[in-house]
Enzyme design. Structure first.
Site, PDB file in Angstrom:
ATOM      1  NE  ARG A  69      -2.988   0.196   3.216  1.00  0.00           N
ATOM      2  CZ  ARG A  69      -2.362   0.599   4.308  1.00  0.00           C
ATOM      3  NH1 ARG A  69      -1.877   1.827   4.382  1.00  0.00           N
ATOM      4  NH2 ARG A  69      -2.226  -0.213   5.333  1.00  0.00           N
ATOM      5  CE1 TYR A 123     -13.798  13.672 -16.937  1.00  0.00           C
ATOM      6  CE2 TYR A 123     -13.683  13.271 -14.577  1.00  0.00           C
ATOM      7  CZ  TYR A 123     -13.865  12.811 -15.864  1.00  0.00           C
ATOM      8  OH  TYR A 123     -14.103  11.481 -16.069  1.00  0.00           O
ATOM      9  CG  ASP A 195      -7.137  17.602 -14.607  1.00  0.00           C
ATOM     10  OD1 ASP A 195      -6.377  17.132 -15.471  1.00  0.00           O
ATOM     11  OD2 ASP A 195      -8.187  17.047 -14.242  1.00  0.00           O
ATOM     12  CE  LYS A 220      -9.942   9.994 -18.984  1.00  0.00           C
ATOM     13  NZ  LYS A 220     -10.266  11.200 -18.258  1.00  0.00           N
TER      14      LYS A 220
HETATM   15  C1  LIG Z   1     -10.830  11.518 -17.019  1.00  0.00           C
HETATM   16  C2  LIG Z   1     -10.482  12.771 -16.335  1.00  0.00           C
HETATM   17  C3  LIG Z   1     -10.391  12.827 -14.931  1.00  0.00           C
HETATM   18  C4  LIG Z   1     -10.693  11.639 -14.057  1.00  0.00           C
HETATM   19  O1  LIG Z   1      -9.775  10.621 -14.243  1.00  0.00           O
HETATM   20  P1  LIG Z   1     -10.067   9.056 -13.962  1.00  0.00           P
HETATM   21  O2  LIG Z   1      -8.795   8.404 -14.326  1.00  0.00           O
HETATM   22  O3  LIG Z   1     -11.235   8.677 -14.822  1.00  0.00           O
HETATM   23  O4  LIG Z   1     -10.415   8.946 -12.511  1.00  0.00           O
HETATM   24  C5  LIG Z   1     -10.027  14.027 -14.360  1.00  0.00           C
HETATM   25  N1  LIG Z   1      -9.776  15.129 -15.108  1.00  0.00           N
HETATM   26  C6  LIG Z   1      -9.862  15.117 -16.453  1.00  0.00           C
HETATM   27  C7  LIG Z   1      -9.574  16.360 -17.215  1.00  0.00           C
HETATM   28  C8  LIG Z   1     -10.226  13.946 -17.118  1.00  0.00           C
HETATM   29  O5  LIG Z   1     -10.323  13.939 -18.447  1.00  0.00           O
END
Ligand SMILES: *Cc1c(COP(=O)(O)O)cnc(C)c1O
Length: 407
Positions: A69, A123, A195, A220
């Site tokens: 962990r 998001y 982000d 992504k």
């Molecule tokens: C997909 C996404 C998230 C969330 O990520 P997960 O891996 O699905 O938890 C957060 N911010 C942006 C801009 C995203 O495209």
């Protein structure tokens, strides 16, 4: 382990060699790809060393592991390359992008009585997290359009403890002035978080623009192949890295060895993929702009995008990302559904950043929790489609869009 001097490597070289930044010099037959370490626990030479390992590192200063962990060698390798790719002092990986965002907000000090100022077009799930996990805890959450030119004044007037933005907005790809935002946040002593999922270190390194924490949904572009879920936070400061590690461990939000391996593997081709994503997206944007069934295209690489100059200043490589949105001339849900159902190559799927092209309809996916009038306010019309342009042959993508728009 001998540390080769690889500090001058450019990003694409660093990413290709990511899983062997430190090379053993003494044994032959060493694998060039890091093995996947599935062990839950790790042995140390004696109890004294184990004691030191628990506190994070060996007497030699080398990183080590004690219990699953708290991290594993595959996660550590990924953290090292992401920290260097973003120009940070350290990174912590998580089981998803949302887990990474959660830990970044806690590490930034969000607690009862504090205030976060966030961009209104974040998001959807990030806004959902602020509303359902932080508001009940007593955090003051305020949302504004921070893509506007008076973002600094808004920050000075609101006096937040934490500022949270995204590099490009979803789905309209609005660009945010990172330098103006981080400067205003710093003046107040607020922690700034961005982000950077849509841009990746290939296009933008937010720490160079004054940000304290950079988060990614590694699900992504970083992974890139649509086969794993992961997140990462990179910090500009050591004290924040310690906080991130603390929350990853106590919340059990760590990334597994196998998923760490998959993201590290994805990173090796990130630069190549991004190059192709961006080139394809620009050509698709030009094609859509001329199409009779399309009303408007939102892509920062187009000269008529209202923030094209800001995008050109912030984004590296003179490239503008793989995401765009467009509005059908027929601004109805029926027309949007028809377009989505007619696609044969592009997947009508709700994620982005994969090797294949993906189209999504924000009112039923990313923005389904907003009312129709809220969507209108954000400029997301009923005929708006978001496209994550993949790395397929450009002509094939354009041909598919054309037949889906025309039939
Ligand atoms: C997909 C996404 C998230 C969330 O990520 P997960 O891996 O699905 O938890 C957060 N911010 C942006 C801009 C995203 O495209």
């Amino acid at each position: 382990m001998k540390q080769y001097d690889n500090s001058s490597w450019a990003l694409d070289t660093l990413l290709v060699h990511s899983s062997k930044l430190s090379r053993p010099t003494n044994n032959s037959g060493t694998p060039t790809v890091q093995p996947i370490y599935t062990s839950t626990t790790y042995l140390h030479s004696n109890a004294d060393v184990l004691d030191q390992a628990f506190s994070g590192s060996l007497p030699s200063g080398e990183q080590t592991c004690v219990y699953g962990r708290q991290g594993n060698p595959n996660a550590q390798a990924l953290e090292e390359v992401m920290s260097r790719a973003e120009g940070g002092t350290g990174a912590v990986v998580f089981g998803s992008g949302m887990a990474a965002i959660h830990a970044s907000l806690l590490a930034a000090g969000l607690a009862p009585g504090t205030k976060i100022l966030a961009a209104q077009d974040l998001y959807g799930t990030t806004i959902g997290m602020l509303r359902s996990a932080f508001v009940p805890m007593g955090v003051d959450v305020v949302l504004y359009d921070l893509c506007s030119s008076n973002a600094s004044e808004i920050i000075r007037a609101e006096q937040p403890d934490v500022v949270f933005v995204e590099t490009l907005s979803n789905p309209l790809a609005k660009v945010i002035d990172l330098d103006a935002i981080s400067t205003a946040a710093r003046e107040l002593g607020a922690i700034s978080i961005v982000d950077s999922t849509f841009t990746t270190p290939y296009l933008l390194r937010p720490i160079e623009h004054g940000f304290d924490l950079v988060v990614h949904s590694a699900t992504k572009y970083l992974g890139g192949h649509g086969d794993t879920t992961a997140g990462v936070v990179i910090s500009a400061r050591n004290s924040l890295v310690e906080q991130l590690r603390h929350y990853a461990t106590i919340l059990g939000a760590m990334l597994s060895p196998f998923d760490s391996y998959l993201i590290t593997r994805g990173l090796k081709t990130l630069a190549l993929r991004m190059e192709r994503h961006c080139n394809n997206a620009l050509q698709v944007a030009h094609f859509l702009q001329e199409h009779p069934a399309v009303e408007r295209v939102h892509y920062p690489g187009l000269l008529n995008h209202p923030q094209h100059e800001l995008a050109a200043r912030l984004l590296r490589q003179q490239r503008y990302g793989g995401l765009l949105a467009f509005e059908l001339r027929e601004q109805t849900r029926e027309a949007a559904y028809r377009f989505m159902d007619n696609l044969q190559l592009c997947l009508p799927a709700t994620t982005l950043g994969d090797v294949y092209s993906e189209a999504s309809y924000p009112p039923i996916s990313s923005h389904r929790n907003l009312t129709a009038s809220e969507r209108q306010k954000f400029g997301i019309t009923d005929g708006c489609i978001r496209l994550s342009v993949g790395i397929e042959n450009t002509e094939d993508i354009i041909h598919d869009l054309d037949q889906a728009l025309t039939s």
